[in-house]
Write a protein that holds these residues in place. Structure first.
Motif, PDB file in Angstrom:
ATOM      1  N   LYS A   1      41.664  28.106  42.719  1.00  0.00           N
ATOM      2  CA  LYS A   1      41.512  27.890  41.281  1.00  0.00           C
ATOM      3  C   LYS A   1      41.188  29.217  40.589  1.00  0.00           C
ATOM      4  O   LYS A   1      40.218  29.883  40.931  1.00  0.00           O
ATOM      5  N   ILE A   2      42.036  29.577  39.645  1.00  0.00           N
ATOM      6  CA  ILE A   2      41.808  30.803  38.877  1.00  0.00           C
ATOM      7  C   ILE A   2      40.772  30.502  37.787  1.00  0.00           C
ATOM      8  O   ILE A   2      40.904  29.536  37.034  1.00  0.00           O
ATOM      9  N   THR A   3      39.734  31.326  37.734  1.00  0.00           N
ATOM     10  CA  THR A   3      38.651  31.120  36.777  1.00  0.00           C
ATOM     11  C   THR A   3      38.973  31.750  35.423  1.00  0.00           C
ATOM     12  O   THR A   3      38.752  31.154  34.383  1.00  0.00           O
ATOM     13  N   TYR A   4      39.479  32.975  35.454  1.00  0.00           N
ATOM     14  CA  TYR A   4      39.794  33.723  34.226  1.00  0.00           C
ATOM     15  C   TYR A   4      41.143  34.406  34.377  1.00  0.00           C
ATOM     16  O   TYR A   4      41.518  34.802  35.475  1.00  0.00           O
ATOM     17  N   THR A   5      41.838  34.583  33.258  1.00  0.00           N
ATOM     18  CA  THR A   5      43.085  35.347  33.241  1.00  0.00           C
ATOM     19  C   THR A   5      42.953  36.462  32.216  1.00  0.00           C
ATOM     20  O   THR A   5      42.482  36.236  31.098  1.00  0.00           O
ATOM     21  N   LEU A   6      43.350  37.648  32.633  1.00  0.00           N
ATOM     22  CA  LEU A   6      43.349  38.818  31.764  1.00  0.00           C
ATOM     23  C   LEU A   6      44.811  39.247  31.639  1.00  0.00           C
ATOM     24  O   LEU A   6      45.396  39.745  32.602  1.00  0.00           O
ATOM     25  N   ASN A   7      45.435  38.983  30.479  1.00  0.00           N
ATOM     26  CA  ASN A   7      46.837  39.354  30.301  1.00  0.00           C
ATOM     27  C   ASN A   7      46.906  40.680  29.554  1.00  0.00           C
ATOM     28  O   ASN A   7      46.610  40.756  28.370  1.00  0.00           O
ATOM     29  N   LEU A   8      47.271  41.719  30.289  1.00  0.00           N
ATOM     30  CA  LEU A   8      47.307  43.074  29.730  1.00  0.00           C
ATOM     31  C   LEU A   8      48.728  43.618  29.675  1.00  0.00           C
ATOM     32  O   LEU A   8      48.936  44.832  29.644  1.00  0.00           O
ATOM     33  N   GLU A   9      49.706  42.720  29.676  1.00  0.00           N
ATOM     34  CA  GLU A   9      51.100  43.170  29.607  1.00  0.00           C
ATOM     35  C   GLU A   9      51.331  43.909  28.292  1.00  0.00           C
ATOM     36  O   GLU A   9      50.856  43.506  27.246  1.00  0.00           O
ATOM     37  N   GLY A  10      52.031  45.022  28.392  1.00  0.00           N
ATOM     38  CA  GLY A  10      52.316  45.823  27.213  1.00  0.00           C
ATOM     39  C   GLY A  10      51.263  46.883  26.927  1.00  0.00           C
ATOM     40  O   GLY A  10      51.449  47.720  26.053  1.00  0.00           O
ATOM     41  N   GLU A  11      50.144  46.838  27.650  1.00  0.00           N
ATOM     42  CA  GLU A  11      49.092  47.843  27.461  1.00  0.00           C
ATOM     43  C   GLU A  11      49.398  49.077  28.300  1.00  0.00           C
ATOM     44  O   GLU A  11      49.808  48.967  29.457  1.00  0.00           O
ATOM     45  N   ALA A  12      49.195  50.253  27.730  1.00  0.00           N
ATOM     46  CA  ALA A  12      49.493  51.504  28.425  1.00  0.00           C
ATOM     47  C   ALA A  12      48.414  51.828  29.454  1.00  0.00           C
ATOM     48  O   ALA A  12      47.249  51.455  29.288  1.00  0.00           O
ATOM     49  N   CYS A  13      48.828  52.511  30.515  1.00  0.00           N
ATOM     50  CA  CYS A  13      47.870  53.007  31.509  1.00  0.00           C
ATOM     51  C   CYS A  13      46.950  54.008  30.811  1.00  0.00           C
ATOM     52  O   CYS A  13      47.411  54.707  29.919  1.00  0.00           O
ATOM     53  N   PRO A  14      45.717  54.130  31.170  1.00  0.00           N
ATOM     54  CA  PRO A  14      45.020  53.388  32.236  1.00  0.00           C
ATOM     55  C   PRO A  14      44.267  52.169  31.710  1.00  0.00           C
ATOM     56  O   PRO A  14      43.399  51.655  32.403  1.00  0.00           O
ATOM     57  N   TYR A  15      44.606  51.675  30.517  1.00  0.00           N
ATOM     58  CA  TYR A  15      43.818  50.590  29.928  1.00  0.00           C
ATOM     59  C   TYR A  15      43.708  49.352  30.823  1.00  0.00           C
ATOM     60  O   TYR A  15      42.618  48.790  30.935  1.00  0.00           O
ATOM     61  N   PRO A  16      44.785  48.878  31.474  1.00  0.00           N
ATOM     62  CA  PRO A  16      44.639  47.684  32.321  1.00  0.00           C
ATOM     63  C   PRO A  16      43.573  47.846  33.410  1.00  0.00           C
ATOM     64  O   PRO A  16      42.792  46.918  33.662  1.00  0.00           O
ATOM     65  N   ALA A  17      43.514  49.009  34.034  1.00  0.00           N
ATOM     66  CA  ALA A  17      42.512  49.240  35.081  1.00  0.00           C
ATOM     67  C   ALA A  17      41.104  49.249  34.485  1.00  0.00           C
ATOM     68  O   ALA A  17      40.174  48.663  35.049  1.00  0.00           O
ATOM     69  N   ILE A  18      40.944  49.870  33.323  1.00  0.00           N
ATOM     70  CA  ILE A  18      39.634  49.945  32.665  1.00  0.00           C
ATOM     71  C   ILE A  18      39.184  48.539  32.236  1.00  0.00           C
ATOM     72  O   ILE A  18      38.040  48.148  32.455  1.00  0.00           O
ATOM     73  N   ALA A  19      40.093  47.772  31.654  1.00  0.00           N
ATOM     74  CA  ALA A  19      39.756  46.419  31.193  1.00  0.00           C
ATOM     75  C   ALA A  19      39.389  45.524  32.374  1.00  0.00           C
ATOM     76  O   ALA A  19      38.479  44.692  32.277  1.00  0.00           O
ATOM     77  N   THR A  20      40.087  45.701  33.503  1.00  0.00           N
ATOM     78  CA  THR A  20      39.776  44.920  34.705  1.00  0.00           C
ATOM     79  C   THR A  20      38.370  45.249  35.191  1.00  0.00           C
ATOM     80  O   THR A  20      37.579  44.349  35.492  1.00  0.00           O
ATOM     81  N   LEU A  21      38.049  46.535  35.235  1.00  0.00           N
ATOM     82  CA  LEU A  21      36.708  46.944  35.680  1.00  0.00           C
ATOM     83  C   LEU A  21      35.627  46.409  34.752  1.00  0.00           C
ATOM     84  O   LEU A  21      34.539  46.053  35.200  1.00  0.00           O
ATOM     85  N   ASP A  22      35.929  46.339  33.463  1.00  0.00           N
ATOM     86  CA  ASP A  22      34.958  45.800  32.502  1.00  0.00           C
ATOM     87  C   ASP A  22      34.729  44.303  32.728  1.00  0.00           C
ATOM     88  O   ASP A  22      33.644  43.792  32.483  1.00  0.00           O
ATOM     89  N   ALA A  23      35.777  43.593  33.172  1.00  0.00           N
ATOM     90  CA  ALA A  23      35.690  42.135  33.338  1.00  0.00           C
ATOM     91  C   ALA A  23      35.032  41.723  34.656  1.00  0.00           C
ATOM     92  O   ALA A  23      34.400  40.664  34.718  1.00  0.00           O
TER      93      ALA A  23
END
Length: 75
Positions: free
Chosen positions: A2-24
């Motif tokens: 069961k997935i608890t949370y989804t973070l959809n970062l499609e279209g975001e430029a690097c390195p934002y997806p990695a930073i947002a993941t670390l924040d979450a």
């Protein structure tokens, strides 16, 4: 699984997806699963590496065209 949370970062430029993941990640409770969707090619290496180095478990890495999907669990 069961997935608890989804973070959809499609279209975001690097390195934002990695930073947002670390924040979450700190907000996950034990056993919870974060799904991360992005299309930044560098994320295939950076997101799993960052998650593992912080003690999280990378359950799955899938690629569908340009879209990468990661499932990350807090032990």
């Amino acid at each position: 699984m069961k997935i608890t949370y989804t973070l959809n970062l499609e279209g975001e430029a690097c390195p934002y997806p990695a930073i947002a993941t670390l924040d979450a990640l700190p907000s996950l409770k034990s056993g919870e699963i974060l799904e991360v969707l992005c299309d930044c090619p560098q994320s295939i290496n950076s997101i799993p590496h960052d998650a593992k180095s912080r003690g999280f478990k990378v359950l799955e890495i899938n690629q569908d065209g340009p879209t990468l999907r990661f499932l990350i669990q807090k032990p």
